[in-house]
Design a protein around this motif. Structure first.
Motif, mmCIF file in Angstrom:
data_model
loop_
_atom_site.group_PDB
_atom_site.id
_atom_site.type_symbol
_atom_site.label_atom_id
_atom_site.label_comp_id
_atom_site.label_asym_id
_atom_site.label_seq_id
_atom_site.Cartn_x
_atom_site.Cartn_y
_atom_site.Cartn_z
ATOM 1 N N THR A 251 0.813 -1.224 0.000
ATOM 2 C CA THR A 251 0.000 0.000 0.000
ATOM 3 C C THR A 251 0.843 1.269 0.000
ATOM 4 O OG1 THR A 251 -0.129 -0.126 2.419
ATOM 5 C CG2 THR A 251 -1.927 -1.122 1.151
ATOM 6 N N THR A 252 2.170 1.118 0.139
ATOM 7 C CA THR A 252 3.016 2.315 0.054
ATOM 8 C C THR A 252 3.130 2.830 -1.372
ATOM 9 O OG1 THR A 252 5.009 0.948 -0.149
ATOM 10 C CG2 THR A 252 4.349 1.619 2.073
ATOM 11 N N TYR A 253 2.812 1.992 -2.335
ATOM 12 C CA TYR A 253 2.788 2.431 -3.727
ATOM 13 C C TYR A 253 1.444 3.073 -4.040
ATOM 14 C CZ TYR A 253 7.005 -0.377 -4.362
ATOM 15 O OH TYR A 253 8.267 -0.893 -4.273
ATOM 16 N N ASP A 254 1.452 4.004 -4.988
ATOM 17 C CA ASP A 254 0.207 4.687 -5.330
ATOM 18 C C ASP A 254 -0.683 3.782 -6.174
ATOM 19 O OD1 ASP A 254 1.567 4.650 -7.709
ATOM 20 O OD2 ASP A 254 1.871 6.815 -7.835
ATOM 21 N N TRP A 255 -1.924 4.228 -6.370
ATOM 22 C CA TRP A 255 -2.886 3.418 -7.112
ATOM 23 C C TRP A 255 -2.470 3.169 -8.567
ATOM 24 C CZ3 TRP A 255 -6.034 0.320 -4.928
ATOM 25 C CH2 TRP A 255 -6.589 0.618 -3.703
ATOM 26 N N PRO A 256 -1.895 4.128 -9.283
ATOM 27 C CA PRO A 256 -1.465 3.823 -10.653
ATOM 28 C C PRO A 256 -0.484 2.655 -10.724
ATOM 29 C CG PRO A 256 -1.465 6.183 -10.304
ATOM 30 C CD PRO A 256 -1.725 5.562 -8.972
ATOM 31 N N THR A 257 0.465 2.615 -9.791
ATOM 32 C CA THR A 257 1.441 1.524 -9.793
ATOM 33 C C THR A 257 0.777 0.199 -9.452
ATOM 34 O OG1 THR A 257 3.239 3.026 -9.191
ATOM 35 C CG2 THR A 257 3.556 0.683 -8.718
ATOM 36 N N ARG A 258 -0.069 0.205 -8.437
ATOM 37 C CA ARG A 258 -0.725 -1.046 -8.016
ATOM 38 C C ARG A 258 -1.664 -1.570 -9.098
ATOM 39 N NH1 ARG A 258 -3.202 0.347 -2.240
ATOM 40 N NH2 ARG A 258 -3.855 -1.859 -2.422
ATOM 41 N N ALA A 259 -2.361 -0.657 -9.761
ATOM 42 C CA ALA A 259 -3.287 -1.094 -10.807
ATOM 43 C C ALA A 259 -2.535 -1.710 -11.995
ATOM 44 C CB ALA A 259 -4.137 0.083 -11.274
ATOM 45 N N CYS A 260 -1.425 -1.102 -12.384
ATOM 46 C CA CYS A 260 -0.647 -1.653 -13.503
ATOM 47 C C CYS A 260 -0.007 -2.983 -13.121
ATOM 48 C CB CYS A 260 0.420 -0.659 -13.939
ATOM 49 S SG CYS A 260 -0.225 0.721 -14.891
ATOM 50 N N ALA A 261 0.466 -3.097 -11.881
ATOM 51 C CA ALA A 261 1.034 -4.365 -11.434
ATOM 52 C C ALA A 261 -0.022 -5.466 -11.462
ATOM 53 C CB ALA A 261 1.611 -4.205 -10.028
ATOM 54 N N LEU A 262 -1.246 -5.129 -11.056
ATOM 55 C CA LEU A 262 -2.329 -6.114 -11.094
ATOM 56 C C LEU A 262 -2.630 -6.532 -12.537
ATOM 57 C CD1 LEU A 262 -4.481 -7.677 -9.511
ATOM 58 C CD2 LEU A 262 -5.988 -5.682 -9.765
ATOM 59 N N ALA A 263 -2.608 -5.565 -13.463
ATOM 60 C CA ALA A 263 -2.849 -5.889 -14.863
ATOM 61 C C ALA A 263 -1.753 -6.803 -15.417
ATOM 62 C CB ALA A 263 -2.934 -4.606 -15.687
ATOM 63 N N VAL A 264 -0.501 -6.587 -14.995
ATOM 64 C CA VAL A 264 0.594 -7.455 -15.434
ATOM 65 C C VAL A 264 0.403 -8.863 -14.883
ATOM 66 C CG1 VAL A 264 3.071 -7.878 -15.222
ATOM 67 C CG2 VAL A 264 2.237 -5.580 -15.728
ATOM 68 N N LEU A 265 0.034 -8.972 -13.610
ATOM 69 C CA LEU A 265 -0.169 -10.277 -13.000
ATOM 70 C C LEU A 265 -1.285 -11.049 -13.682
ATOM 71 C CD1 LEU A 265 0.216 -9.295 -9.238
ATOM 72 C CD2 LEU A 265 1.782 -10.722 -10.578
ATOM 73 N N ALA A 266 -2.316 -10.353 -14.121
ATOM 74 C CA ALA A 266 -3.420 -11.031 -14.806
ATOM 75 C C ALA A 266 -2.955 -11.724 -16.082
ATOM 76 C CB ALA A 266 -4.518 -10.024 -15.137
ATOM 77 N N VAL A 267 -1.833 -11.270 -16.628
ATOM 78 C CA VAL A 267 -1.312 -11.859 -17.857
ATOM 79 C C VAL A 267 -0.277 -12.930 -17.576
ATOM 80 C CG1 VAL A 267 -0.102 -11.359 -20.012
ATOM 81 C CG2 VAL A 267 -1.746 -9.721 -19.105
ATOM 82 N N ILE A 268 0.611 -12.683 -16.620
ATOM 83 C CA ILE A 268 1.753 -13.589 -16.426
ATOM 84 C C ILE A 268 1.515 -14.623 -15.331
ATOM 85 C CG2 ILE A 268 3.318 -11.761 -17.166
ATOM 86 C CD1 ILE A 268 4.198 -11.445 -14.245
ATOM 87 N N ALA A 269 0.401 -14.525 -14.576
ATOM 88 C CA ALA A 269 0.141 -15.476 -13.494
ATOM 89 C C ALA A 269 -1.262 -16.063 -13.617
ATOM 90 C CB ALA A 269 0.328 -14.788 -12.137
ATOM 91 N N PRO A 270 -1.538 -16.822 -14.667
ATOM 92 C CA PRO A 270 -2.891 -17.383 -14.822
ATOM 93 C C PRO A 270 -3.259 -18.377 -13.723
ATOM 94 C CG PRO A 270 -1.366 -18.329 -16.425
ATOM 95 C CD PRO A 270 -0.648 -17.194 -15.769
#
Length: 497
Positions: free
Chosen positions: A386-405
């Protein structure tokens, strides 16, 4: 002094002195390739978010920013050495390939360092063999020397315009052998304006100094000069492909030339070069379409981690457009699973520009294999911390949706929570993640398992009547009949009914 063929003796067996075949001096090349560049006031005042326009600093230095650049002021050409004043100096002896011997006053060839050394050492009586020059070529060359002793500034080679290509080729070899190739640059420009095919006869050693001379005297170059052909020949010279940085450095100043014709000619030549040095420079070009074209063409180059080290320095640029393009470029040059590229992309998740983060999300699947545990763990930190801002967390979540099925359940819970807590923009991101993670619906098989009557959709039209009250043919039968020729057989059946 008249030229005299003294004998037809055989060519001496001894080979030519090594100094006679030396390439143009480094000083001449440096002086010929030293033109500065200019930028306009508008470009210097460009916003820091615009693509960099300074194309004159050597790549891969820290990405260029709009700054004050020196004006386009060509350096003064070096003054020619004075010819000897002693008229009693012994003549030189030149021997052609056929064995003919020619007496030549040293002052005619005083621009040659080889001739000057011989004269100063008192060895002018020593024969200078020219084994690749025919007698006719030597005669033509010395006739030109008689017209222009010591090749004064501004002399022309137009007296050789009517010579055959074989004779011109031999004369060019003499200039190279006597090391006076580089001092003939103005004459070469003049000759190329009259005969473009001479370009194919020029040695590669002269191309870079010739292009440097063009940069210093571009305002005086004739409109008939084959500028694009010269740049293209330089870009594809086989001997220079081993050192592409020399070619790129020679063409670089013309990308900022004040004249559009010169800029376009240099751009076309560099776009045709299939080398990384040219492409990484053009990634900073002011034209968006050019930058995009170059980025796509990086896929044609061999994957090399060394290229990543060059490109990553552009991520320090103040231009978000260059940073975005750099991310896409790294994805094209990096081999699959490259840990250096992966770490760079993870670091870019915190970039302030949305376009850069989106480029990371788009490029990640090109490098990472699905469910790579080490990479998933690194990205997961950015998504849950949670120390990261929402833009960073949202993009990280989008990356995980692709690389961690395999972690779809965990990611679904994280996206659902983001829909509750995050601002509206990132709620939309979470919604797209949920749509990606949602299982695909099973196909509806109810119709296919129906009553078992064996009827198909092609036959459901069998009992329907047309406007005239006649029954229509079944659709399958009508389609088969219509395919028999250009005639509408379905209408024929209706008419018969």
């Amino acid at each position: 002094m008249e030229l005299k063929a003294l004998s037809e003796a055989r060519l001496p067996a001894s080979s030519m002195n090594a100094s006679a075949t030396a390439t143009p001096t480094t000083t001449a090349e440096t002086a010929a390739t030293a033109p500065a560049t200019a930028v306009t006031t508008e470009e210097a005042a460009a916003d820091s978010t615009a693509a960099p326009t300074d194309l004159t600093t050597p790549a891969p230095a820290v990405p260029m920013a709009a700054s004050k650049m020196p004006a386009w002021v060509p350096p003064a050409p070096p003054a020619p050495p004075p010819p000897p004043e002693d008229a009693d100096m012994a003549p030189l002896l030149l021997r052609s390939a056929e064995g003919h011997l020619f007496e030549v006053p040293p002052r005619w060839l005083w621009r040659s360092p080889i001739i000057r050394d011989l004269a100063q050492d008192g060895d002018v009586e020593q024969e200078i063999p020219l084994p690749k020059a025919s007698t006719s070529a030597v005669e033509s060359f010395l006739s030109h020397c008689e017209m222009y002793p010591a090749f004064p500034t501004g002399h022309s080679l137009r007296s050789l315009c009517n010579a055959t290509n074989d004779v011109l080729s031999d004369i060019l070899w003499i200039l190279k052998a006597l090391d006076i190739y580089s001092v003939m640059l103005p004459a070469f420009v003049d000759l190329l304006s009259e005969r473009e095919e001479v370009l194919e006869l020029l040695y590669s050693d002269i191309l870079i100094p010739l292009v440097g001379y063009l940069g210093m005297h571009s305002a005086d170059i004739s409109s008939n000069f084959p500028l694009r052909a010269v740049f293209r020949r330089l870009a594809h010279c086989p001997r220079l492909k081993q050192h592409p940085e020399r070619t790129v450095d020679s063409l670089r100043p013309f990308l900022a030339h004040p004249t559009e014709e010169w800029r376009n000619a240099a751009l076309e030549a560099m776009l045709s070069m299939e080398v990384f040095e040219a492409k990484v420079l053009l990634l900073q070009h002011r034209d968006f379409l050019t930058r995009s074209r170059v980025c796509r063409s990086l896929s044609d180059l061999p994957h090399d981690e060394a290229h990543i080290g060059v490109l990553r320095q552009y991520l320090a640029s103040s231009s978000f457009e260059l940073r975005e393009l750099t991310v896409k470029a790294i994805a094209r040059v990096a081999p699959s699973g490259c840990q250096l590229a992966i770490d760079i992309f993870i670091g870019c998740l915190t970039d302030m520009a949305r376009e850069v983060r989106e480029a990371v999300v788009e490029s990640f699947p090109k490098l990472v294999l699905p469910d790579d545990q080490a990479t998933v763990a690194k990205v997961m930190k950015y998504a849950v911390d949670t120390t990261y801002d929402w833009p960073t967390r949202a993009c990280a979540l989008a990356v995980l949706a692709v690389i961690a099925p395999s972690k779809a359940d965990i990611l679904t819970d994280m996206a659902s929570q983001m829909q509750v807590d995050a601002p509206t923009m990132y709620k939309l991101r979470a919604t797209r993640v949920l749509e990606r993670l949602a299982p695909e619906p099973l196909p509806d098989t109810a119709d296919s398992s129906g009553s078992g009557s064996g009827s198909s959709s092609d036959d459901i039209d069998c009992g329907r009547e047309n406007d005239s009250g006649h029954k229509k043919q079944p659709i399958k039968e009508r389609n088969q009949l219509s395919a028999l020729g250009g005639k509408d057989w379905a209408e024929v059946f209706d008419e018969e009914d």
